[in-house]
Design a protein around this motif. Structure first.
Motif, PDB file in Angstrom:
ATOM      1  N   HIS A  59       0.876  -1.225  -0.040  1.00  0.00           N
ATOM      2  CA  HIS A  59      -0.231   0.040   0.075  1.00  0.00           C
ATOM      3  C   HIS A  59       0.924   1.099   0.045  1.00  0.00           C
ATOM      4  CE1 HIS A  59      -2.328  -3.267   1.764  1.00  0.00           C
ATOM      5  NE2 HIS A  59      -3.378  -2.607   1.450  1.00  0.00           N
ATOM      6  N   GLY A  60       2.047   1.212  -0.702  1.00  0.00           N
ATOM      7  CA  GLY A  60       2.882   2.310  -0.668  1.00  0.00           C
ATOM      8  C   GLY A  60       3.951   2.534   0.273  1.00  0.00           C
ATOM      9  N   PHE A  64       6.473   2.202  -5.334  1.00  0.00           N
ATOM     10  CA  PHE A  64       5.675   3.524  -5.642  1.00  0.00           C
ATOM     11  C   PHE A  64       5.319   3.521  -6.989  1.00  0.00           C
ATOM     12  CE2 PHE A  64       5.848   8.093  -7.017  1.00  0.00           C
ATOM     13  CZ  PHE A  64       4.732   8.596  -6.321  1.00  0.00           C
ATOM     14  N   LEU A  65       4.633   4.496  -7.574  1.00  0.00           N
ATOM     15  CA  LEU A  65       4.161   4.398  -8.850  1.00  0.00           C
ATOM     16  C   LEU A  65       5.297   4.885  -9.870  1.00  0.00           C
ATOM     17  CD1 LEU A  65       1.290   7.070  -8.174  1.00  0.00           C
ATOM     18  CD2 LEU A  65       1.144   4.550  -8.400  1.00  0.00           C
ATOM     19  N   ASP A  83       7.930   2.070   9.057  1.00  0.00           N
ATOM     20  CA  ASP A  83       7.102   3.116   9.326  1.00  0.00           C
ATOM     21  C   ASP A  83       6.322   3.271   8.200  1.00  0.00           C
ATOM     22  OD1 ASP A  83       5.539   5.424  10.132  1.00  0.00           O
ATOM     23  OD2 ASP A  83       7.488   6.504  10.430  1.00  0.00           O
ATOM     24  N   GLU A  84       4.708   3.566   8.177  1.00  0.00           N
ATOM     25  CA  GLU A  84       4.125   3.487   6.899  1.00  0.00           C
ATOM     26  C   GLU A  84       3.359   5.083   6.775  1.00  0.00           C
ATOM     27  OE1 GLU A  84       1.662   0.487   5.499  1.00  0.00           O
ATOM     28  OE2 GLU A  84       2.205  -0.753   6.895  1.00  0.00           O
ATOM     29  N   GLY A  85       3.826   5.828   7.962  1.00  0.00           N
ATOM     30  CA  GLY A  85       3.389   7.002   8.126  1.00  0.00           C
ATOM     31  C   GLY A  85       2.363   7.613   8.935  1.00  0.00           C
ATOM     32  N   TRP A  86       1.401   6.690   9.273  1.00  0.00           N
ATOM     33  CA  TRP A  86       0.482   6.814  10.240  1.00  0.00           C
ATOM     34  C   TRP A  86       0.105   6.121  11.469  1.00  0.00           C
ATOM     35  CZ3 TRP A  86      -0.909   2.112   9.180  1.00  0.00           C
ATOM     36  CH2 TRP A  86      -0.710   1.494   7.736  1.00  0.00           C
ATOM     37  N   ASP A 200     -12.047   5.612  -0.431  1.00  0.00           N
ATOM     38  CA  ASP A 200     -11.992   6.729  -1.186  1.00  0.00           C
ATOM     39  C   ASP A 200     -13.286   7.198  -1.978  1.00  0.00           C
ATOM     40  OD1 ASP A 200     -11.318   4.544  -2.623  1.00  0.00           O
ATOM     41  OD2 ASP A 200     -10.478   5.507  -4.576  1.00  0.00           O
ATOM     42  N   ASN A 272     -13.154   0.389   8.158  1.00  0.00           N
ATOM     43  CA  ASN A 272     -14.192   0.620   6.956  1.00  0.00           C
ATOM     44  C   ASN A 272     -14.383  -0.639   6.249  1.00  0.00           C
ATOM     45  OD1 ASN A 272     -13.534   3.228   7.745  1.00  0.00           O
ATOM     46  ND2 ASN A 272     -12.958   3.914   5.902  1.00  0.00           N
TER      47      ASN A 272
ATOM     48  N   ASN B  30       1.236  12.300  -5.200  1.00  0.00           N
ATOM     49  CA  ASN B  30       1.515  11.121  -4.782  1.00  0.00           C
ATOM     50  C   ASN B  30       3.044  10.737  -4.124  1.00  0.00           C
ATOM     51  OD1 ASN B  30      -1.163  10.140  -4.881  1.00  0.00           O
ATOM     52  ND2 ASN B  30      -0.752   9.912  -6.841  1.00  0.00           N
ATOM     53  N   PHE B  34       4.245   9.880  -0.730  1.00  0.00           N
ATOM     54  CA  PHE B  34       5.049   8.637  -0.625  1.00  0.00           C
ATOM     55  C   PHE B  34       6.153   8.963   0.277  1.00  0.00           C
ATOM     56  CE2 PHE B  34       8.431   5.847  -2.228  1.00  0.00           C
ATOM     57  CZ  PHE B  34       7.897   4.638  -1.789  1.00  0.00           C
ATOM     58  N   PHE B  36       6.093  10.683   3.058  1.00  0.00           N
ATOM     59  CA  PHE B  36       5.761  10.924   4.315  1.00  0.00           C
ATOM     60  C   PHE B  36       5.838   9.547   4.985  1.00  0.00           C
ATOM     61  CE2 PHE B  36       2.903  14.665   2.837  1.00  0.00           C
ATOM     62  CZ  PHE B  36       3.802  15.334   2.988  1.00  0.00           C
ATOM     63  N   ASN B  37       6.376   8.490   4.479  1.00  0.00           N
ATOM     64  CA  ASN B  37       6.802   7.331   5.214  1.00  0.00           C
ATOM     65  C   ASN B  37       7.990   7.397   6.436  1.00  0.00           C
ATOM     66  OD1 ASN B  37       5.127   5.139   4.195  1.00  0.00           O
ATOM     67  ND2 ASN B  37       6.211   5.056   2.302  1.00  0.00           N
ATOM     68  N   GLU B  38       8.428   8.830   5.930  1.00  0.00           N
ATOM     69  CA  GLU B  38       9.511   9.051   6.715  1.00  0.00           C
ATOM     70  C   GLU B  38       9.361  10.150   7.761  1.00  0.00           C
ATOM     71  OE1 GLU B  38      13.438   9.142   4.772  1.00  0.00           O
ATOM     72  OE2 GLU B  38      12.981   7.615   3.439  1.00  0.00           O
ATOM     73  N   ARG B  42       7.842  14.177   7.110  1.00  0.00           N
ATOM     74  CA  ARG B  42       6.554  14.443   7.849  1.00  0.00           C
ATOM     75  C   ARG B  42       6.862  15.945   8.633  1.00  0.00           C
ATOM     76  NH1 ARG B  42       6.215   8.824   8.865  1.00  0.00           N
ATOM     77  NH2 ARG B  42       6.274   9.216  11.280  1.00  0.00           N
ATOM     78  N   ILE B  81      -5.591   7.193  -2.544  1.00  0.00           N
ATOM     79  CA  ILE B  81      -5.955   7.051  -1.276  1.00  0.00           C
ATOM     80  C   ILE B  81      -4.916   6.627  -0.221  1.00  0.00           C
ATOM     81  CG2 ILE B  81      -7.290   4.648  -1.419  1.00  0.00           C
ATOM     82  CD1 ILE B  81      -8.206   8.118   0.637  1.00  0.00           C
ATOM     83  N   TYR B  82      -4.137   5.338  -0.743  1.00  0.00           N
ATOM     84  CA  TYR B  82      -3.186   4.729  -0.027  1.00  0.00           C
ATOM     85  C   TYR B  82      -2.011   5.798   0.161  1.00  0.00           C
ATOM     86  CZ  TYR B  82      -5.243   0.126  -1.086  1.00  0.00           C
ATOM     87  OH  TYR B  82      -5.905  -0.710  -1.357  1.00  0.00           O
ATOM     88  N   TYR B  83      -1.756   6.696  -0.800  1.00  0.00           N
ATOM     89  CA  TYR B  83      -0.720   7.622  -0.504  1.00  0.00           C
ATOM     90  C   TYR B  83      -1.363   8.926   0.519  1.00  0.00           C
ATOM     91  CZ  TYR B  83       1.441   4.908  -4.112  1.00  0.00           C
ATOM     92  OH  TYR B  83       1.846   4.012  -4.888  1.00  0.00           O
ATOM     93  N   LYS B  86      -1.087   9.036   4.188  1.00  0.00           N
ATOM     94  CA  LYS B  86       0.118   9.141   4.911  1.00  0.00           C
ATOM     95  C   LYS B  86       0.110  10.736   4.893  1.00  0.00           C
ATOM     96  CE  LYS B  86       2.154   5.365   2.261  1.00  0.00           C
ATOM     97  NZ  LYS B  86       2.236   4.485   3.189  1.00  0.00           N
ATOM     98  N   GLY B  89      -2.229  11.041   7.894  1.00  0.00           N
ATOM     99  CA  GLY B  89      -1.734  10.343   9.227  1.00  0.00           C
ATOM    100  C   GLY B  89      -0.881  11.495   9.807  1.00  0.00           C
ATOM    101  N   ILE B  90      -0.138  12.597   9.191  1.00  0.00           N
ATOM    102  CA  ILE B  90       0.542  13.743   9.622  1.00  0.00           C
ATOM    103  C   ILE B  90      -0.645  14.527  10.604  1.00  0.00           C
ATOM    104  CG2 ILE B  90       1.346  16.005   9.124  1.00  0.00           C
ATOM    105  CD1 ILE B  90       2.378  15.029   6.516  1.00  0.00           C
ATOM    106  N   VAL B  95      -8.461   6.467   8.125  1.00  0.00           N
ATOM    107  CA  VAL B  95      -9.245   6.190   7.324  1.00  0.00           C
ATOM    108  C   VAL B  95     -10.905   6.661   7.553  1.00  0.00           C
ATOM    109  CG1 VAL B  95      -7.660   4.741   5.793  1.00  0.00           C
ATOM    110  CG2 VAL B  95      -9.155   3.673   7.557  1.00  0.00           C
TER     111      VAL B  95
END
Lengths: 285, 120
Positions: A59-60, A64-65, A83-86, A200, A272, B30, B34, B36-38, B42, B81-83, B86, B89-90, B95
């Motif tokens: 999931h990222g 990445f893209l 860390d996934e950021g959230w 989304d 969700n 995006n 992306f 923001f994983n770090e 953030r 939405i996956y990116y 993140k 999350g900041i 979700v």
């Protein structure tokens, strides 16, 4: 020879990871969900598989893209979580089974599946949450005695996604690859994600119980009837992220034609998502 | 026969298919998310948001969507939405918060809607 003993499918919602960290097992919201796992853990304790092939979606975290492989397989002695950021706390590394990984990659490419092989691969919640649910003592176990893992990642981020039929066939090829591996190993195949959910758009929060229950029933012994669905069908009926059901179909493809359903659970909601759990044993076992 | 591409099929209400077209449109947005994983990234975003948006080459549409904190606008601008999760999350948003915002509900209403889906 290696053999597949059975398959497990489970949702991999990040909130589960937080709930495990906070030990919310008896919390009224979480209890009906967590209470469905002990029968699966009991089966794993009894069967003692050596390796788990975990079919999931990134999931990222790792991809990445810029480069988005359709099918990628880890071929490393270990895999880091990060860390996934959230806010999900990263877990200790997962142990790999690189010899079997390379055998899978060689067999699948020989069968005309074009695989991206990864000697470094960060595994995200899609991989880590199911492992934590199925092997809750892993983090307390010394690495050499932990379940060995092989991440098989399928793109569900950027369309076009591989079709349900293609994922089912990938699973069948994984089944043949395992059966031709000379080492005497017991392998369990884990398909993660699902069931219906959409994060989304104006349709966020979409759940389709009827469709999920149909899928849960048919995947056991009429999986063929699900492989004619298109990705568009899955997005429409199961939600934008419910398309993760292709990961369940890949798991089912890896098992024998005949299986025994030993356990299943369906629970709405976790975050969700409609959470699904299924344990299938190869009938020939 | 292969299935037709999603873009050639009837659209699904309230749903954006994140295909190559959207992935190209939203690429800088995006890519920023992306990053923001770090944690350091953030923190850098929080420290100077405008500079961070500039660093990743966001278009005006991307920047306005991010500044508005409006997830539907970010999706229309090509955000995935996956990116975007993140970025959310900041601000400590989950979700479920993001779902509530997109559907015009309070978070409690959105959560109740999910619980109700299990009762029917």
């Amino acid at each position: 020879m290696a053999r597949i003993v059975g398959g497990i499918t489970t949702s991999h919602i990040p909130a589960i990871g937080n709930a495990i960290t906070k030990e919310l097992f008896e919390d009224p919201y979480w209890k009906p969900f967590f209470d469905s796992y002990p029968p699966v853990r009991d089966w794993l304790n009894e069967v003692q598989p050596d390796v788990a092939i975990v079919i999931y979606n990134d999931h990222g975290l790792n991809f990445f893209l810029d480069k988005m492989p359709t099918f990628s397989i880890g071929a490393a002695p270990r895999y880091e979580n990060a860390d996934e950021g959230w806010g999900l706390k990263p877990l200790p590394p997962f142990q790999g089974a690189p010899d079997l990984s390379w055998h899978l990659i060689e067999s699948l490419v020989a069968e005309e599946f074009d695989i991206t092989s990864c000697q470094e691969m960060l595994v995200d919640h899609g991989f880590a949450v199911p492992i934590s649910l199925l092997w809750p003592d892993r983090v307390k176990t010394e690495p050499a005695k932990q379940i060995k893992t092989i991440p098989v990642c399928i793109n569900t981020v950027q369309h076009p996604l591989p079709s349900p039929k293609r994922c089912y066939k990938l699973g069948q090829a994984i089944g043949r690859a395992v059966a031709s591996f000379p080492e005497d190993l017991k392998v369990v195949v884990v398909g993660t994600g699902g069931l219906s959910h959409q994060l989304d758009g104006e349709r966020a929060g979409f759940i389709n119980k009827e469709f999920d229950l149909m899928c849960l029933e048919r995947i056991v012994d009429q999986a063929d009837s699900l492989t004619d669905l298109s990705i568009h069908d899955l997005v429409r009926e199961a939600g934008a992220q419910g398309a993760e059901f292709i990961l369940w179909l890949a798991m089912r493809g890896a098992l024998d034609g005949k299986v025994r359903k030993l356990h299943s659970n369906y629970h709405i909601p976790i975050s969700n998502t409609a959470a699904g759990l299924l344990l299938l044993e190869n009938a020939g076992l | 026969m292969p299935h037709p591409a999603p873009t050639e099929q009837p659209s699904i209400p309230g749903t954006t298919i994140f295909d190559g077209r959207m992935a190209m449109k939203g690429y800088p947005l995006n890519k920023m998310c992306f990053s923001f994983n770090e944690k350091a990234n953030r923190d850098a975003f929080l420290h100077d948001e405008d500079a961070y948006l500039e660093k990743y080459g966001l278009t005006e549409e991307h920047k306005e969507a991010v500044r508005s904190r409006n997830v539907l606008r970010m999706i229309a601008a090509g955000g995935n939405i996956y990116y975007l999760a993140k970025l959310a999350g900041i601000f400590g948003l989950t979700v479920q918060d993001v779902g509530a915002q997109q559907t015009g509900m309070s978070v409690e209403e959105f959560k109740a809607k999910l619980v109700d889906a299990g009762r029917n």
